[in-house]
Motif scaffolding. Structure first.
Motif, short mmCIF file in Angstrom:
data_model
loop_
_atom_site.label_atom_id
_atom_site.label_comp_id
_atom_site.label_asym_id
_atom_site.label_seq_id
_atom_site.Cartn_x
_atom_site.Cartn_y
_atom_site.Cartn_z
N TRP A 11 0.78 -1.24 0.00
CA TRP A 11 0.00 0.00 0.00
C TRP A 11 0.81 1.29 0.00
CZ3 TRP A 11 -4.68 0.44 -1.63
CH2 TRP A 11 -5.52 -0.65 -1.56
N ALA A 12 2.13 1.23 0.03
CA ALA A 12 2.92 2.47 0.07
C ALA A 12 2.64 3.33 -1.16
CB ALA A 12 4.40 2.17 0.19
N PHE A 26 -7.09 10.17 7.83
CA PHE A 26 -6.86 8.73 7.96
C PHE A 26 -8.07 7.97 7.44
CE2 PHE A 26 -6.78 4.66 10.10
CZ PHE A 26 -5.44 4.31 10.09
N ARG A 27 -9.24 8.38 7.86
CA ARG A 27 -10.47 7.68 7.43
C ARG A 27 -10.70 7.79 5.93
NH1 ARG A 27 -14.92 7.50 12.11
NH2 ARG A 27 -13.45 7.37 13.83
N ALA A 28 -10.40 8.96 5.35
CA ALA A 28 -10.56 9.12 3.91
C ALA A 28 -9.58 8.22 3.16
CB ALA A 28 -10.36 10.58 3.51
N SER A 37 -6.10 -2.48 6.00
CA SER A 37 -6.46 -2.53 7.41
C SER A 37 -5.94 -1.27 8.10
CB SER A 37 -5.84 -3.77 8.07
OG SER A 37 -4.45 -3.59 8.22
N PRO A 38 -6.56 -0.87 9.20
CA PRO A 38 -6.07 0.30 9.92
C PRO A 38 -4.61 0.14 10.37
CG PRO A 38 -8.24 -0.31 10.72
CD PRO A 38 -7.80 -1.39 9.79
N ALA A 39 -4.22 -1.07 10.75
CA ALA A 39 -2.85 -1.30 11.20
C ALA A 39 -1.84 -1.09 10.06
CB ALA A 39 -2.71 -2.71 11.77
N ILE A 40 -2.15 -1.61 8.87
CA ILE A 40 -1.26 -1.44 7.73
C ILE A 40 -1.20 0.03 7.33
CG2 ILE A 40 -0.94 -1.95 5.26
CD1 ILE A 40 -0.09 -4.23 7.04
N LEU A 41 -2.36 0.69 7.28
CA LEU A 41 -2.38 2.11 6.92
C LEU A 41 -1.54 2.92 7.90
CD1 LEU A 41 -3.30 4.47 5.20
CD2 LEU A 41 -5.46 4.49 6.50
N LYS A 46 3.38 5.90 8.82
CA LYS A 46 4.57 6.12 9.66
C LYS A 46 5.83 5.99 8.80
CE LYS A 46 6.90 4.37 13.76
NZ LYS A 46 7.93 3.35 13.57
N ASP A 47 5.90 4.94 7.97
CA ASP A 47 7.06 4.76 7.09
C ASP A 47 7.24 5.96 6.16
OD1 ASP A 47 7.33 2.20 8.18
OD2 ASP A 47 6.37 1.20 6.46
N LEU A 48 6.14 6.40 5.56
CA LEU A 48 6.20 7.51 4.60
C LEU A 48 6.54 8.84 5.28
CD1 LEU A 48 3.17 6.45 2.39
CD2 LEU A 48 5.59 6.39 1.73
N ARG A 49 6.08 9.02 6.52
CA ARG A 49 6.45 10.22 7.28
C ARG A 49 7.95 10.19 7.61
NH1 ARG A 49 1.88 9.03 10.44
NH2 ARG A 49 3.26 8.61 12.18
#
Length: 120
Positions: A11-12, A26-28, A37-41, A46-49
């Motif tokens: 998903w990255a 986040f919800r959008a 999943s919320p955990a993967i998102l 976090k990775d992208l930040r």
């Protein structure tokens, strides 16, 4: 090669594509990436930040200047990958056509290129 590792994570690239359209909560993002999943998102954001490609501000998540620059480099692969998928897997023609229509709509909205189909 660390960038390829990051972009190859589940998903990255989809998140980058979604944020290329503008800020999103986040919800959008979760709604736009239907099967995430919320955990993967949360992990991917976090990775992208940490890679300084995405930042969280009051209106939600958005691409940084570096993230927008990366998107501009990756964007041509969207159309190329759809064409490649069409020729490699003709049974996915309907998905390809939907992706192509999405690219046209994205371009008509005044942005260069398009996002990936939702399942990419």
């Amino acid at each position: 090669m660390a960038l390829f590792d990051l972009l190859g994570r589940r998903w990255a690239m989809g998140i980058l594509w979604q944020l290329s359209r503008g800020p999103a909560t986040f919800r959008a993002l979760q709604a736009a990436c239907e099967s995430i999943s919320p955990a993967i998102l949360n992990s991917r954001l976090k990775d992208l930040r940490e890679a300084r490609l995405v930042v969280h501000e009051g209106e939600g998540y958005l691409l940084t200047d570096l993230g927008r620059e990366l998107y501009q480099l990756l964007e041509p692969f969207g159309g190329w990958s759809l064409e490649w998928a069409r020729t490699m897997a003709p049974e996915h023609t309907a998905r390809w056509k939907a992706g192509k229509a999405q690219m046209k709509a994205h371009a008509a909205a005044g942005r260069s290129g398009a996002g990936l189909p939702k399942d990419r």
